[in-house]
Design an enzyme around this catalytic site. Structure first.
Site, short mmCIF file in Angstrom:
data_model
loop_
_atom_site.label_atom_id
_atom_site.label_comp_id
_atom_site.label_asym_id
_atom_site.label_seq_id
_atom_site.Cartn_x
_atom_site.Cartn_y
_atom_site.Cartn_z
CB SER A 118 -0.74 0.10 1.32
OG SER A 118 -1.71 1.21 1.48
CE LYS A 164 -4.38 0.11 0.27
NZ LYS A 164 -5.25 -0.97 0.94
CG LEU A 165 -1.14 3.68 -6.84
CD1 LEU A 165 -1.50 4.69 -8.28
CD2 LEU A 165 0.22 3.84 -6.50
CE LYS A 166 -3.94 3.61 2.21
NZ LYS A 166 -5.25 3.03 2.78
CG ASP A 204 -7.70 2.24 0.36
OD1 ASP A 204 -8.99 2.57 0.54
OD2 ASP A 204 -7.24 1.77 1.38
CG ASN A 249 -8.21 4.83 3.19
OD1 ASN A 249 -7.13 5.04 2.76
ND2 ASN A 249 -8.67 3.95 4.17
CD GLU A 307 -8.99 -0.86 0.21
OE1 GLU A 307 -7.75 -1.10 -0.44
OE2 GLU A 307 -8.94 -1.13 1.44
CG ASP A 331 -10.75 -1.10 4.42
OD1 ASP A 331 -10.90 -1.58 5.51
OD2 ASP A 331 -9.59 -0.45 4.36
CE LYS A 334 -7.71 -2.52 6.22
NZ LYS A 334 -7.63 -1.18 6.38
#
Ligand code: OSB
Ligand code: MG
Length: 380
Positions: A147, A173-175, A201, A203, A226, A251, A275
């Site tokens: 990540s 995985k790129l934020k 992702d 968030n 995500e 997530d 998770k």
């Protein structure tokens, strides 16, 4: 087991580099560790056991409503005393009963998960079984994804991604966040080609009004997007899931097996990030795995910047057969110069699943002490 005491420990570990997401920048990992002490084998031949649990709650309530100090408070005041009281009354506590014993206390799944993990580790030390064996793992190593935090510039991002690819990580995985989404993804594709497994992702940083931006990501052949929308927008996630071709993965929204069942029924996602800490423990995580397998939903193992303890357990979980996408189970040195356990290392893009009893790893005393902020004992 009979639980006779528990140690609650707060640690602070510096990260090798700041980790930026759409919800903030982390420079240290503050974590709560739980060590349960007890006996197995009944009253006639009691054998002392201990087990470690790691709470994934972060320092501040930015990813989830739970945060480290609150987790410590509920463990100290309610959760640990409950297991001590049940044990003192002569009833065995097992990993399989922790969830129902703690059910009267609403929420606090990350705190509960840490305590269940500690009991499970202790219990498996009693029987000599590995966590991977207990969960039903079918692999001895797992493919390792990484990540990548939001970087100060696209140029900096390309350098960081290049380094991880050189290390051997098999998936990037790129934020992303509004304003740092299409351009970085496009640049990574341009530099590293169409073949590298790539996902993003958010968030929870977007709203339905951003559907057009999310749709532009369809051009880059991503494995998944995500958590575009907020945690409690389960039904709303059905919209991007319909409008965007790229698979939507949840997530934050998947807080329990029930939430996973709802998400599948509402068609809010086509992939799930599991998770264990977020869903209340490794047993709930396995139930979600089973549910997803039965429904044809691919799952992968998320990460919460764990120490070697949580990393060991995640590697075991990720070795279950339904984990068909590479997870965020990276090497220890992705985050830490020195881990509190023997470090997890990349071997040809994979992380070995521990084989010893329980977690298969334990903290190295002096290293653990060096990161310790406070320790307290909770006893009957
Ligand atoms: O959303 O997956 C996330 C870290 C902290 C909180 C939330 C997330 C993350 C990561 C890092 O993406 C995963 C890891 O490598 O541990
Ligand atoms: Mg995520």
């Amino acid at each position: 087991m009979r639980v006779t005491g528990a140690e609650l420990r707060t640690i602070r570990m510096p990260l090798v580099s700041p980790f930026e997401t759409s919800f903030g920048v982390e420079r240290d990992r503050v974590a709560i560790l739980v060590r349960v002490i007890g006996t197995v084998g009944g009253d006639r031949r009691p054998v002392e056991v201990q087990g470690w649990g790691e709470c994934v709650a972060m320092e501040s309530p930015l990813y989830s409503s739970e945060y480290a100090e609150a987790a410590a408070a509920v463990l100290r005041r309610y959760l640990i005393p409950r297991l001590l009281a049940v044990s003192a009354a002569g009833t065995d506590v097992t990993a399989e009963t922790v969830d129902s014993l703690l059910e009267p206390f609403v929420g606090h799944r990350m705190a509960k998960a840490a305590l269940e993990m500690a009991v499970l580790d202790a219990q498996l030390h009693g029987t000599g079984q590995s966590l991977a064996g207990y969960l039903g793992a079918t692999r001895t190593s797992v493919p390792s994804g990484v990540s990548v935090g939001i970087q100060p510039s696209v140029a900096a991002l390309l350098d960081v991604v290049g380094d991880y690819l050189a290390d051997g990580y098999v998936r990037i995985k790129l934020k992303i966040k509004p304003g740092f989404d299409v351009a970085p993804v496009e640049a990574v594709r341009e530099r590293f080609g169409e073949l590298i497994p790539l996902q993003v992702d958010a968030n929870a940083a977007y709203t339905l009004a951003d559907a057009r931006v999310l749709r532009r990501l369809d051009a880059f052949d991503l494995l998944l997007i995500e958590q575009p929308l907020p945690e409690d927008d389960l039904r709303q996630h059905a919209e991007p899931a319909r409008l965007v071709r790229t698979p939507i993965c949840l997530d934050e929204s998947i807080v329990s097996p029930r939430a996973a069942a709802d998400a599948i029924a509402l068609r809010a996602c086509s992939v799930i990030n599991i998770k264990a800490g977020r869903v209340g423990g490794y047993l709930a995580a396995r139930r979600i795995h089973d549910l997803c397998q039965a429904n044809g939903i691919p799952v992968w193992c998320g990460g919460m910047v764990e120490t070697g303890l949580g990393r060991a357990a995640n590697a075991a979980l990720a070795a279950l057969p339904g984990f068909t996408l590479p997870g965020d189970v990276s090497a220890s040195d992705r985050f830490y110069e020195q881990d509190i356990t023997e470090p997890f290392v990349l071997d040809d893009g994979r992380i070995a699943v521990p084989t010893g009893p329980g977690l298969g790893v334990s903290p190295i005393g002096p290293v653990l002490e060096s990161y310790t902020v406070s320790t307290e004992w909770i006893q009957a």
